[in-house]
Design an enzyme around this catalytic site. Structure first.
Site, short mmCIF file in Angstrom:
data_model
loop_
_atom_site.label_atom_id
_atom_site.label_comp_id
_atom_site.label_asym_id
_atom_site.label_seq_id
_atom_site.Cartn_x
_atom_site.Cartn_y
_atom_site.Cartn_z
N THR A 100 0.85 -1.19 0.00
CA THR A 100 0.00 0.00 0.00
C THR A 100 0.89 1.24 0.00
O THR A 100 1.98 1.21 0.57
CB THR A 100 -0.88 -0.02 1.28
OG1 THR A 100 -1.84 -1.05 1.13
CG2 THR A 100 -1.58 1.30 1.51
N GLY A 138 -10.45 -2.42 3.05
CA GLY A 138 -9.60 -2.38 4.25
C GLY A 138 -9.55 -0.99 4.85
O GLY A 138 -10.40 -0.14 4.57
N ASP A 139 -8.54 -0.78 5.66
CA ASP A 139 -8.41 0.50 6.37
C ASP A 139 -8.03 1.66 5.45
O ASP A 139 -8.40 2.81 5.70
CB ASP A 139 -7.32 0.39 7.44
CG ASP A 139 -5.96 0.12 6.80
OD1 ASP A 139 -5.87 -0.84 6.01
OD2 ASP A 139 -5.02 0.89 7.05
N1 ASP Z 1 -3.87 -1.81 4.77
C1 ASP Z 1 -4.09 -2.45 3.51
C2 ASP Z 1 -5.38 -3.22 3.57
O1 ASP Z 1 -5.62 -3.90 4.56
C3 ASP Z 1 -2.98 -3.34 3.09
C4 ASP Z 1 -1.62 -2.73 3.14
O2 ASP Z 1 -1.37 -1.72 3.80
O3 ASP Z 1 -0.72 -3.24 2.48
O4 ASP Z 1 -6.09 -3.21 2.61
#
Ligand code: ASP
Length: 304
Positions: A170, A200-201
């Site tokens: 990400t 996701g977050d």
């Molecule tokens: N936080 C991201 C998610 O859970 C993944 C990541 O940060 O690589 O979608």
């Protein structure tokens, strides 16, 4: 007058040695693009958009083209951008036909009374505002098809182990402009082999991205579900005060993430004074920052 600065990350995980140069060069290029915007007097919003778009365009990272495939073998992207001066935010989730989701998120911020669009509605809004739609196959790399096949064979779902073993790229940026305003943006393809429709977050306001001139700007990366439960980016930015600097808050927030939910990941933080903080509890996190005075990049957070 504040001195502009941009700080970017390219994901927190066990980046293998062979992939380190591409990660470091990628975050340096993104910081340089954001810096060019700040240098010509552009807003922090413009700077984070430019920096994140460079990372989305870079196949190295799990954002834009080259992102992880979901269980259906498709790329499904999420992004958020937020302005610390006005608290305006724009987000898109589960988009499959947009090359640069951060640009679609920016259009949502600028042109819509709403904050967040998903799936076909997000794509329709983007195209109505001049963002071309592409075929999902244009976002898919053969490298990711191979990765996805082996994940599917192993019945591999989104579990914490992937943060030490597999890619988690990400991307995000935080910036301070010459007007003294801060902004943040985060963009992702999410977790490998995620269920279609899973968000996701990263693109949720206050979870993977937040910006408030009264506190700080943050972008996070890592295992999204624990971060969502803790409203992690907002938790961290709220801890920044005149007396408590981002450099203290970043490691404290990662400690909190681990202690409360055994979470894994990383965070970048920046306040209006231009004070930065970065921390992660994964083996590596690609990061770079740039200001008038200097620039720095690395694959593990410096001792603060
Ligand atoms: N936080 C991201 C998610 O859970 C993944 C990541 O940060 O690589 O979608």
């Amino acid at each position: 007058m504040p001195s502009p600065i941009i700080l970017v990350h390219g994901g927190a995980w066990a980046i293998p040695d062979a992939a380190c140069p591409a990660h470091q060069q990628g975050v340096e290029r993104a910081a340089a693009a954001g810096w060019r915007a700040l240098e010509r007097g552009a807003s922090s919003l413009d700077a984070v958009e430019e920096a994140v778009a460079v990372l989305e365009d870079d196949d190295t990272f799990d954002a834009g083209r080259g992102a992880f495939l979901n269980r259906d073998g498709r790329v499904q992207l999420d992004a958020l951008i937020m302005d610390g001066a006005s608290l305006k935010a724009g987000g898109v989730g589960c988009v499959e036909r947009i090359l640069n989701p951060v640009r679609a998120a920016r259009v949502v911020l600028e042109k819509s009374p709403h904050i967040y669009f998903v799936a076909e509605g997000a794509e329709r809004f983007a195209t109505e505002h001049g963002i071309p739609l592409i075929d999902n196959s244009e976002l898919v790399l053969q490298r990711e098809v191979e990765r996805w096949k082996s994940a599917a064979e192993q019945r591999y779902l989104s579990v914490p182990a992937e943060f030490s073993g597999d890619s988690h790229d990400t991307v995000g940026a935080v910036a301070l402009d010459v007007q003294g305003n801060i902004a943040a943006a985060t963009s992702t393809g999410g977790t490998l082999n995620k269920a279609p429709g899973r968000v996701g977050d990263s693109s949720l306001i206050g979870c993977g991205c937040y910006a408030d001139n009264e506190t700080a700007a943050a972008s996070t990366t890592g295992w999204g579900e624990p971060m969502m439960k803790l409203v992690f980016a907002k938790w961290a930015t709220d801890k920044v005060t005149a007396d408590v600097a981002p450099a203290q808050v970043a490691p404290a927030s990662i400690h909190y993430l681990k202690r409360r939910l055994n979470g894994q990941g990383g965070i970048i933080l920046l306040d209006r004074e231009g004070r930065i903080g970065l921390a992660h509890n994964t083996p590596r996190m690609a990061w770079a920052w740039r200001s008038q005075q200097s620039s720095e990049s690395g694959l593990t957070a410096p001792q603060q």
